[in-house]
Design a protein around this motif. Structure first.
Motif, short mmCIF file in Angstrom:
data_model
loop_
_atom_site.label_atom_id
_atom_site.label_comp_id
_atom_site.label_asym_id
_atom_site.label_seq_id
_atom_site.Cartn_x
_atom_site.Cartn_y
_atom_site.Cartn_z
N TYR A 79 0.84 -1.21 0.00
CA TYR A 79 0.00 0.00 0.00
C TYR A 79 0.87 1.26 0.00
CZ TYR A 79 -3.50 3.43 1.40
OH TYR A 79 -4.31 4.54 1.45
N ALA A 80 1.95 1.23 0.78
CA ALA A 80 2.89 2.35 0.80
C ALA A 80 3.48 2.58 -0.59
CB ALA A 80 3.99 2.10 1.82
N ASP A 81 3.86 1.49 -1.26
CA ASP A 81 4.42 1.58 -2.62
C ASP A 81 3.41 2.22 -3.58
OD1 ASP A 81 6.81 0.45 -1.89
OD2 ASP A 81 6.27 -1.58 -2.54
N LEU A 82 2.13 1.83 -3.45
CA LEU A 82 1.08 2.37 -4.32
C LEU A 82 0.96 3.89 -4.17
CD1 LEU A 82 -1.82 -0.25 -3.90
CD2 LEU A 82 -0.49 0.18 -5.97
N ASN A 83 1.25 4.38 -2.96
CA ASN A 83 1.15 5.81 -2.68
C ASN A 83 2.47 6.56 -2.83
OD1 ASN A 83 -1.72 6.63 -1.51
ND2 ASN A 83 -1.29 4.55 -0.81
N GLY A 84 3.49 5.85 -3.29
CA GLY A 84 4.78 6.50 -3.52
C GLY A 84 5.60 6.73 -2.27
N TYR A 85 5.31 6.00 -1.19
CA TYR A 85 6.05 6.16 0.05
C TYR A 85 7.21 5.15 0.11
CZ TYR A 85 1.76 8.56 1.53
OH TYR A 85 0.69 9.40 1.61
N LYS A 86 8.26 5.53 0.83
CA LYS A 86 9.38 4.62 1.04
C LYS A 86 9.22 3.94 2.40
CE LYS A 86 12.67 7.17 -1.83
NZ LYS A 86 13.94 7.92 -1.86
N THR A 87 9.63 2.69 2.49
CA THR A 87 9.49 1.94 3.73
C THR A 87 10.81 1.33 4.17
OG1 THR A 87 8.83 -0.04 2.50
CG2 THR A 87 7.06 1.37 3.34
N GLU A 88 10.91 1.16 5.49
CA GLU A 88 12.14 0.56 6.06
C GLU A 88 11.77 -0.09 7.39
OE1 GLU A 88 16.17 2.12 8.31
OE2 GLU A 88 15.14 3.49 6.94
N ILE A 89 12.09 -1.37 7.55
CA ILE A 89 11.87 -2.03 8.84
C ILE A 89 12.96 -1.56 9.79
CG2 ILE A 89 11.87 -4.24 10.08
CD1 ILE A 89 10.63 -5.52 7.58
N VAL A 90 12.55 -0.94 10.90
CA VAL A 90 13.55 -0.39 11.83
C VAL A 90 13.75 -1.29 13.05
CG1 VAL A 90 13.22 2.01 11.13
CG2 VAL A 90 11.83 1.09 12.98
N SER A 91 12.79 -2.18 13.31
CA SER A 91 12.91 -3.07 14.45
C SER A 91 11.99 -4.26 14.24
CB SER A 91 12.52 -2.33 15.74
OG SER A 91 12.54 -3.21 16.85
N SER A 92 12.45 -5.45 14.62
CA SER A 92 11.59 -6.62 14.44
C SER A 92 11.98 -7.74 15.40
CB SER A 92 11.68 -7.14 13.00
OG SER A 92 12.98 -7.59 12.72
N SER A 93 10.97 -8.55 15.73
CA SER A 93 11.18 -9.75 16.53
C SER A 93 10.37 -10.85 15.85
CB SER A 93 10.69 -9.52 17.97
OG SER A 93 10.75 -10.72 18.70
N GLU A 94 11.07 -11.83 15.28
CA GLU A 94 10.40 -12.85 14.48
C GLU A 94 9.61 -13.84 15.34
OE1 GLU A 94 13.05 -14.76 11.77
OE2 GLU A 94 13.96 -12.89 11.12
N GLY A 95 8.55 -14.40 14.73
CA GLY A 95 7.79 -15.46 15.38
C GLY A 95 8.50 -16.79 15.24
N SER A 96 8.14 -17.76 16.04
CA SER A 96 8.84 -19.05 16.04
C SER A 96 8.61 -19.86 14.78
CB SER A 96 8.44 -19.87 17.27
OG SER A 96 7.03 -20.05 17.30
N VAL A 97 7.47 -19.62 14.08
CA VAL A 97 7.20 -20.36 12.83
C VAL A 97 7.11 -19.42 11.63
CG1 VAL A 97 6.02 -22.26 14.01
CG2 VAL A 97 4.70 -20.29 13.22
N GLY A 98 7.56 -18.18 11.81
CA GLY A 98 7.50 -17.18 10.75
C GLY A 98 6.69 -15.98 11.19
N GLY A 99 6.64 -15.00 10.32
CA GLY A 99 5.92 -13.78 10.70
C GLY A 99 6.67 -13.01 11.77
N PHE A 100 5.95 -12.22 12.55
CA PHE A 100 6.60 -11.38 13.56
C PHE A 100 5.79 -11.34 14.86
CE2 PHE A 100 7.88 -9.63 9.46
CZ PHE A 100 9.26 -9.51 9.61
N LYS A 101 6.52 -11.44 15.98
CA LYS A 101 5.89 -11.17 17.27
C LYS A 101 5.65 -9.66 17.38
CE LYS A 101 8.22 -14.93 19.71
NZ LYS A 101 9.29 -15.22 20.70
N GLU A 102 6.63 -8.91 16.86
CA GLU A 102 6.54 -7.44 16.85
C GLU A 102 7.43 -6.92 15.73
OE1 GLU A 102 8.02 -3.72 19.61
OE2 GLU A 102 7.39 -5.55 20.63
N VAL A 103 6.93 -5.90 15.02
CA VAL A 103 7.73 -5.30 13.96
C VAL A 103 7.35 -3.82 13.84
CG1 VAL A 103 6.07 -6.01 12.18
CG2 VAL A 103 8.42 -5.47 11.51
N ILE A 104 8.34 -2.99 13.59
CA ILE A 104 8.09 -1.55 13.42
C ILE A 104 8.60 -1.14 12.05
CG2 ILE A 104 8.55 0.79 14.26
CD1 ILE A 104 8.93 -0.39 17.05
#
Length: 354
Positions: free
Chosen positions: A135-160
């Motif tokens: 969605y950010a790409d569609l609106n011309g915004y740039k994105t960057e993951i600044v902090s993350s904690s991965e889940g045990s089977v994938g995905g994220f427990k927390e991500v910023i």
């Protein structure tokens, strides 16, 4: 008279134009930036106001032509078109004249946290993050993951996620709250529907002028980064944990390989969280304004349900249900949902301002 309300905006816009021509301004880069920023904010109102005032003038001129035989028929047709466009322009101006959210033009930190539902919540946090990046790409915004904690089977427990671009907050602020997901997990052999939830917080990025932090209020710890599965783990003490002692807010950042970069990112997130706290306090005091302000909503409020078996996405704030969840998640095109939310809260604000 409605036109009278427009005069201060037109006058201020012209004043800024004159200010830009002065020698004292031409040599001052900071002053030019400030004036240009104010002009850009006024521009939508000024352009619409000029269109509206021209319409009023054209209406008067065509009314005068009605008495002239040679032009009466043409003037009558023109008058009909102009008088139909006038109320539409007035409604558009009323929306433009609404008090503007001071955060609307800012970059944001988008925080996703897995809630109830264990591994399935972490997986959905990862899926929703991907949709938000699209969605950010569609609106011309740039994105960057600044902090993350991965889940045990994938995905994220927390991500910023940092979303950069003019108007990022204005588009994403409606995402704050609890997002509930209903789907059959891949590990579920009986095909039973599983319900889980994640929370989303949208925090505007702020500068030092808006949030002043006393260094004595901070406890900063450095430690070795820890990664999921032992991969891509830094062997140096590059992870940073910052604790804001007065509020108890803790921010951990270990995604970058540089301790300096991790500390800088953690400080930005901390400032955003402190600013979010201040905004909530302000909105609670101004209860009448809070009715039309959705952006800083309580993250515990359930705002949306994603039902995968029915291909349904429902926004509970405006009772809107769409049966194209697969398309929205794949494309990241949340526009129909967000445009509907914008229209709803603008209508609420118009009622409160009349």
């Amino acid at each position: 008279m409605f036109a009278k309300k427009l005069e201060p905006f037109l006058k201020r816009y012209e004043e800024l134009n004159e200010e830009l021509k002065k020698d004292s301004t031409i040599n001052d880069v900071n002053k030019i930036a400030l004036i240009s920023k104010e002009q850009k904010a006024l521009e939508p109102i000024v352009l619409k106001a000029r269109q509206y005032l021209k319409t009023l003038k054209d209406i008067d001129e065509n009314k005068q032509l009605l008495s002239e035989a040679d032009f009466a028929e043409l003037a009558k047709e023109e008058l009909k078109i102009l008088e139909e466009s006038k109320p539409k322009l007035e409604e558009e101006l009323k929306i433009l004249l609404l008090p503007k959210d001071p955060n609307d033009d800012k970059n944001i930190f988008l925080e996703l946290r897995a809630g109830t539902g264990g591994d399935e919540a972490s997986l959905f946090a990862g899926d929703l993050l991907k949709a938000y990046i699209r969605y950010a790409d569609l609106n011309g915004y740039k994105t960057e993951i600044v902090s993350s904690s991965e889940g045990s089977v994938g995905g994220f427990k927390e991500v910023i996620l940092l979303v950069k671009g003019n108007g990022a907050y204005s588009r994403f602020k409606y995402e704050s709250g609890t997002h509930r997901v209903q789907r059959v997990p891949q590990t579920e052999s009986q095909g039973r529907l599983h319900t889980s939830a994640i929370t989303v917080a949208v925090m505007p990025e702020v500068d030092d002028i808006e949030i002043d932090i006393n260094p004595n209020d901070l406890k900063i710890d450095v430690m070795r980064s820890s990664g999921h599965g032992g991969q891509s783990v830094n062997t140096t003490d590059s992870a940073v944990r910052i604790t804001h002692i007065p509020t108890g807010i803790v921010v951990v950042n270990q995604d970058g390989k540089s301790q300096h970069k991790n500390k800088e990112s953690a400080m930005k997130v901390l400032k955003a969280r402190l600013y979010e706290m201040k905004e909530k306090e302000r909105l609670q005091k101004e209860s009448s304004e809070r009715k039309s302000q959705v952006g800083s909503g309580d993250r515990s409020e359930r705002i949306r349900t994603y039902n995968f078996p029915q291909n349904r996405i429902s926004d509970h704030r405006i009772n809107l249900t769409l049966y194209k969840l697969d398309n929205i998640m794949e494309s990241g095109n949340f526009n129909e949902l967000i445009e509907s939310l914008i229209a709803h809260y603008q209508a609420q604000a118009l009622k409160e301002n009349t």
